[in-house]
Design an enzyme around this catalytic site. Structure first.
Site, PDB file in Angstrom:
ATOM      1  CE  LYS A 190      -6.700   5.458   2.774  1.00  0.00           C
ATOM      2  NZ  LYS A 190      -6.221   5.584   1.361  1.00  0.00           N
ATOM      3  CD  GLU A 266      -9.679 -11.450   2.489  1.00  0.00           C
ATOM      4  OE1 GLU A 266      -8.782 -12.157   1.996  1.00  0.00           O
ATOM      5  OE2 GLU A 266     -10.677 -11.927   3.052  1.00  0.00           O
ATOM      6  CB  CYS A 300      -5.312 -10.304  -4.560  1.00  0.00           C
ATOM      7  SG  CYS A 300      -7.079 -10.625  -4.504  1.00  0.00           S
ATOM      8  CD  GLU A 399       0.855  -9.161  -4.470  1.00  0.00           C
ATOM      9  OE1 GLU A 399       1.168  -8.352  -3.585  1.00  0.00           O
ATOM     10  OE2 GLU A 399      -0.311  -9.553  -4.633  1.00  0.00           O
TER      11      GLU A 399
HETATM   12  P1  NAD Z   1      -1.573  -0.834  -0.214  1.00  0.00           P
HETATM   13  O1  NAD Z   1      -1.370  -1.712   0.953  1.00  0.00           O
HETATM   14  O2  NAD Z   1      -0.456   0.016  -0.668  1.00  0.00           O
HETATM   15  O3  NAD Z   1      -2.792   0.165   0.037  1.00  0.00           O
HETATM   16  C1  NAD Z   1      -4.080  -0.299   0.355  1.00  0.00           C
HETATM   17  C2  NAD Z   1      -4.804   0.768   1.155  1.00  0.00           C
HETATM   18  O4  NAD Z   1      -4.155   0.924   2.413  1.00  0.00           O
HETATM   19  C3  NAD Z   1      -4.819   2.150   0.496  1.00  0.00           C
HETATM   20  O5  NAD Z   1      -6.076   2.733   0.708  1.00  0.00           O
HETATM   21  C4  NAD Z   1      -3.731   2.885   1.257  1.00  0.00           C
HETATM   22  O6  NAD Z   1      -3.894   4.291   1.277  1.00  0.00           O
HETATM   23  C5  NAD Z   1      -3.892   2.304   2.652  1.00  0.00           C
HETATM   24  N1  NAD Z   1      -2.700   2.404   3.493  1.00  0.00           N
HETATM   25  C6  NAD Z   1      -1.409   2.363   3.118  1.00  0.00           C
HETATM   26  N2  NAD Z   1      -0.609   2.476   4.197  1.00  0.00           N
HETATM   27  C7  NAD Z   1      -1.415   2.590   5.277  1.00  0.00           C
HETATM   28  C8  NAD Z   1      -1.185   2.763   6.675  1.00  0.00           C
HETATM   29  N3  NAD Z   1       0.053   2.823   7.185  1.00  0.00           N
HETATM   30  N4  NAD Z   1      -2.249   2.837   7.495  1.00  0.00           N
HETATM   31  C9  NAD Z   1      -3.510   2.750   7.009  1.00  0.00           C
HETATM   32  N5  NAD Z   1      -3.784   2.635   5.697  1.00  0.00           N
HETATM   33  C10 NAD Z   1      -2.749   2.536   4.841  1.00  0.00           C
HETATM   34  O7  NAD Z   1      -2.086  -1.792  -1.385  1.00  0.00           O
HETATM   35  P2  NAD Z   1      -2.374  -1.417  -2.890  1.00  0.00           P
HETATM   36  O8  NAD Z   1      -1.076  -1.190  -3.586  1.00  0.00           O
HETATM   37  O9  NAD Z   1      -3.423  -0.379  -2.933  1.00  0.00           O
HETATM   38  O10 NAD Z   1      -3.047  -2.781  -3.439  1.00  0.00           O
HETATM   39  C11 NAD Z   1      -2.348  -3.845  -3.965  1.00  0.00           C
HETATM   40  C12 NAD Z   1      -2.202  -4.954  -2.945  1.00  0.00           C
HETATM   41  O11 NAD Z   1      -3.487  -5.370  -2.502  1.00  0.00           O
HETATM   42  C13 NAD Z   1      -1.559  -6.216  -3.520  1.00  0.00           C
HETATM   43  O12 NAD Z   1      -0.625  -6.699  -2.597  1.00  0.00           O
HETATM   44  C14 NAD Z   1      -2.715  -7.191  -3.658  1.00  0.00           C
HETATM   45  O13 NAD Z   1      -2.383  -8.540  -3.621  1.00  0.00           O
HETATM   46  C15 NAD Z   1      -3.554  -6.794  -2.494  1.00  0.00           C
HETATM   47  N6  NAD Z   1      -4.932  -7.241  -2.686  1.00  0.00           N
HETATM   48  C16 NAD Z   1      -5.373  -8.306  -1.963  1.00  0.00           C
HETATM   49  C17 NAD Z   1      -6.678  -8.780  -2.148  1.00  0.00           C
HETATM   50  C18 NAD Z   1      -7.200  -9.964  -1.369  1.00  0.00           C
HETATM   51  O14 NAD Z   1      -8.406 -10.197  -1.396  1.00  0.00           O
HETATM   52  N7  NAD Z   1      -6.358 -10.719  -0.700  1.00  0.00           N
HETATM   53  C19 NAD Z   1      -7.517  -8.148  -3.066  1.00  0.00           C
HETATM   54  C20 NAD Z   1      -7.016  -7.066  -3.783  1.00  0.00           C
HETATM   55  C21 NAD Z   1      -5.727  -6.607  -3.585  1.00  0.00           C
END
Ligand code: NAD
Length: 495
Positions: A190, A266, A300, A399
């Site tokens: 997804k 992550e 991140c 963040e």
């Molecule tokens: P997000 O959590 O909003 O979304 C990530 C994914 O999860 C999307 O595909 C979204 O549709 C899905 N999602 C959202 N709610 C869900 C639910 N209830 N059930 C299942 N899936 C769901 O994150 P974002 O805004 O896309 O990304 C930014 C975040 O990602 C930041 O916090 C960043 O630090 C983190 N990040 C972490 C790493 C790492 O390696 N630690 C790497 C990249 C980004």
């Protein structure tokens, strides 16, 4: 997916609508009810295509296809053939690297030089790397004197759900997909709703590389009450590998608990950069510009809390501000651009909200804090440096995930360690010093899964990657990824 993209795109990123369909059982398909949503180019604010919006029905179909594929040719394929297929996916990504780089930049707003030099080549390398790991990594064996020998064999987990964010769409998707396939699993992915394009192409690439139908599936959609939650709730999905926000991780954990899925998380970070006065300041500045503002600060691992030892503080600020002002913000397809557009309106407003908050909290903005003149369309923000805040401020604690950093002076090692660790995050950190003993001492006391000394973002894919505290659960990379995506059976033979 039809694309008409090229890299000679000075004023025309893509000349026709780019539509993204689901990919289920080896075919591109629309949603059963025909539902779609718009895909917006954040650099222009304009719609660039429509995306099929999946939900429970599409996830059910994709999981069923993935479950069937576990018993098909993927299961009986020799390890050597599987390695060759995985390697070929990497080769085909490289063959289509220009097109993929364009799509990634159109989708995210990141500069084309960045997607062309990091996102896409690294995505290809993820497959080459895990193909090599599969060939070379063994499993354990323990002999009990002359009594017995134990050895373990790897088996796939089954159907695995991969859920990804928008900041490094193809890179992070392939970072999961490559080891997941290497371990013999089948997959439902997804992608983030804001960045569906390169994942859609990846599905075709997997098919062209010889991945049997049903092994790799994609369902587009949103998180809650949509494709994301349907995947995390599905009883036939054995594991979820998720990268995204900490708050989303908590929701997914609760949802996955009902079917006791294996989880890899992550999550977010608020990473400290600790700069001692004895370090080479020019080297520090060059890397700190990257660790602060690369990819619009939407990485991140970006170091958003910068701590500088007091004797170097003024000089650091002077040079850091001057270099930051040189960064050209603008069109992702302009060769001069160093910082592109943020991902979209909602996130742009959120990041701007933090800049306003910083002012309310008593911070001073040394540079940035606004959109550059002449870039009213799209979601551009100047790289922003804030001083005058301490660890009690929300700006320093939460963040922001944009081109915004705070700089804070410190006097002692103990003080800076206490500040660095005063957070519920624990993803990464970087330490700058020419004193080897201090580097070792400080690095060992930071609560973070990844600590760089005198560098940042230098990655060896064999090393453990992941966060402590609320920055994640588990580690990815090398054998850590293969561990997550496999079941081990120990076989004990009496001699
Ligand atoms: P997000 O959590 O909003 O979304 C990530 C994914 O999860 C999307 O595909 C979204 O549709 C899905 N999602 C959202 N709610 C869900 C639910 N209830 N059930 C299942 N899936 C769901 O994150 P974002 O805004 O896309 O990304 C930014 C975040 O990602 C930041 O916090 C960043 O630090 C983190 N990040 C972490 C790493 C790492 O390696 N630690 C790497 C990249 C980004």
């Amino acid at each position: 997916m039809q694309t008409n993209a090229s890299t000679s795109l000075a004023n025309n990123y893509v000349s026709q609508s780019i539509d993204c369909l689901h990919f289920i059982d080896g075919q591109y398909v629309s949603s059963l009810n025909g539902k779609t949503f718009d895909n917006i180019n954040p650099a222009t604010g304009k719609v660039i295509g429509i995306v099929a919006e999946g939900g429970k029905e599409e996830v059910d179909l994709a999981v069923a296809a993935a479950k069937r594929a576990l018993q098909g040719p993927w299961k009986t394929m020799s390890q050597n053939d599987r390695i060759n297929v995985i390697r070929r996916i990497g080769d085909l990504i490289l063959e289509r690297k220009e097109e993929l780089a364009v799509l990634e930049s159109v989708d995210t707003g990141k500069p084309i030089w960045l997607s062309g030099s990091i996102d896409i080549p690294r995505s290809a390398y993820n497959f080459h790397f895990f193909a090599d790991s599969l060939r070379s990594d063994g499993t354990e064996a323990y002999q009990m004197d002359q009594v017995a020998i134990n050895y373990s064999v790897r088996k796939p987990l089954g159907v695995v759900g991969l859920i990804n964010p928008w900041n490094l769409p193809l890179l992070l998707m392939t970072w999961k997909l490559a080891p997941c396939l290497a371990a013999g699993n089948t997959v439902v992915m997804k992608p983030a709703e804001l960045t569906p394009m390169t994942a859609t192409v990846l599905a075709q690439i997997c098919k062209d590389a010889g991945v049997p139908d049903g092994v790799v599936n994609i369902v587009h959609g949103f998180g809650p009450n949509s494709a994301g939650s349907a995947l995390t709730e599905h009883p036939d999905v054995s594991a979820i590998s998720f990268t995204g926000e900490t708050t989303t991780g908590k929701i997914i954990m609760a949802s996955a608990a009902k079917t006791l899925k294996r989880l890899s998380f992550e999550l977010g970070g608020k990473n400290p950069n600790i700069i001692f006065a004895d370090s080479n300041l020019d080297e520090v500045i060059e890397t700190t510009i990257k660790s602060s503002f690369i990819n619009q600060g939407e990485v991140c691992l970006c170091g958003s809390r910068i701590y500088v030892e007091r004797p170097a503080y003024e000089q650091f600020l002077e040079k850091f501000v001057a270099k930051t002002k040189e960064l050209v913000v603008g069109d992702p397809f302009d060769a001069k651009t160093k910082v592109g557009s943020l991902i979209g309106e909602e996130h742009f407003n959120r990041v701007k909200g933090y800049i306003e908050l910083a002012k309310e909290e008593g911070g001073t903005i040394l540079t940035g804090g606004r959109s550059p003149e002449g870039l009213e369309q799209g979601y551009y923000l100047e790289p922003t440096i804030i001083v005058g805040l301490d660890g009690n401020c929300r700006t320093v604690r939460e963040e922001i995930f944009g081109p915004v950093v705070t700089v804070i002076p410190f006097d002692t090692e103990e003080e800076v360690l206490a500040q660095a660790n005063d957070t519920h995050y624990g993803l990464s950190a970087s330490v700058w010093t020419n004193d080897l003993r201090r580097a070792h001492r400080v690095a060992g006391q930071i609560d973070a899964g990844i600590v760089w000394v005198n560098t940042w973002f230098l990655r060896d894919l064999r090393t453990p990657f992941g966060g402590m505290k609320q920055s994640g659960i588990g580690r990815e990379g090398g054998k850590h990824s293969l561990e997550f995506y496999s079941e081990l059976t120990n076989i004990c033979i009496k001699l």
